[in-house]
Write a protein that holds these residues in place. Structure first.
Motif, PDB file in Angstrom:
ATOM      1  N   MET A  18       0.830  -1.206   0.000  1.00  0.00           N
ATOM      2  CA  MET A  18       0.000   0.000   0.000  1.00  0.00           C
ATOM      3  C   MET A  18       0.864   1.256   0.000  1.00  0.00           C
ATOM      4  SD  MET A  18      -1.481  -0.012   3.955  1.00  0.00           S
ATOM      5  CE  MET A  18      -3.082  -0.122   3.325  1.00  0.00           C
ATOM      6  N   LEU A  20       0.909   5.205   1.535  1.00  0.00           N
ATOM      7  CA  LEU A  20       0.335   6.040   2.582  1.00  0.00           C
ATOM      8  C   LEU A  20       0.938   7.432   2.528  1.00  0.00           C
ATOM      9  CD1 LEU A  20       0.599   3.667   5.679  1.00  0.00           C
ATOM     10  CD2 LEU A  20      -1.445   4.133   4.318  1.00  0.00           C
ATOM     11  N   GLU A  55      -3.201   8.751   5.697  1.00  0.00           N
ATOM     12  CA  GLU A  55      -4.194   8.631   4.633  1.00  0.00           C
ATOM     13  C   GLU A  55      -3.652   7.694   3.562  1.00  0.00           C
ATOM     14  OE1 GLU A  55      -6.120  11.563   1.204  1.00  0.00           O
ATOM     15  OE2 GLU A  55      -5.001  12.416   2.880  1.00  0.00           O
ATOM     16  N   GLN A  56      -4.496   6.779   3.082  1.00  0.00           N
ATOM     17  CA  GLN A  56      -4.068   5.908   1.994  1.00  0.00           C
ATOM     18  C   GLN A  56      -4.053   6.718   0.700  1.00  0.00           C
ATOM     19  OE1 GLN A  56      -6.088   2.183   1.764  1.00  0.00           O
ATOM     20  NE2 GLN A  56      -4.704   1.384   0.219  1.00  0.00           N
ATOM     21  N   ASN A  58      -2.009   6.688  -3.601  1.00  0.00           N
ATOM     22  CA  ASN A  58      -1.792   5.782  -4.730  1.00  0.00           C
ATOM     23  C   ASN A  58      -0.391   5.939  -5.308  1.00  0.00           C
ATOM     24  OD1 ASN A  58      -1.826   8.087  -6.423  1.00  0.00           O
ATOM     25  ND2 ASN A  58      -4.037   7.948  -6.599  1.00  0.00           N
TER      26      ASN A  58
END
Length: 87
Positions: A18, A20, A55-56, A58
């Motif tokens: 992921m 972040l 916060e995620q 991209n």
């Protein structure tokens, strides 16, 4: 948790990936992290407990982030590329 999620969490070799964005009082970082889901959760909870906003994001945000310093950190079950911009 459904059966698939239970199986993933039980598999000690499973790797989740992921991006972040993390903000503290003196720095904004974008992290590209990979590791076992439990390690990622532990890392996110530690950041929040220490007063960071998490916060995620991209890959595009990670690749275009204007940074002052980049580091790579490798631990058991967790690897991260950290791009930091100091405020």
């Amino acid at each position: 948790m459904n059966k698939t999620q239970e199986r993933i969490m039980a598999d000690e070799n499973h790797v989740q990936h992921m991006f972040l964005q993390v903000e503290s009082s003196d720095v904004v970082c974008v992290l590209n992290i990979a590791g076992h889901p439990y390690r990622l959760r532990e890392l996110i909870f530690m950041m929040i407990e220490n007063g960071c906003r998490v916060e995620q994001t991209n890959a595009e945000r990670f690749n275009t982030f204007d940074f002052d310093k980049e580091t790579v950190e490798v631990y058991d079950f967790l690897t991260s590329i950290i791009k930091a911009k100091f405020l």
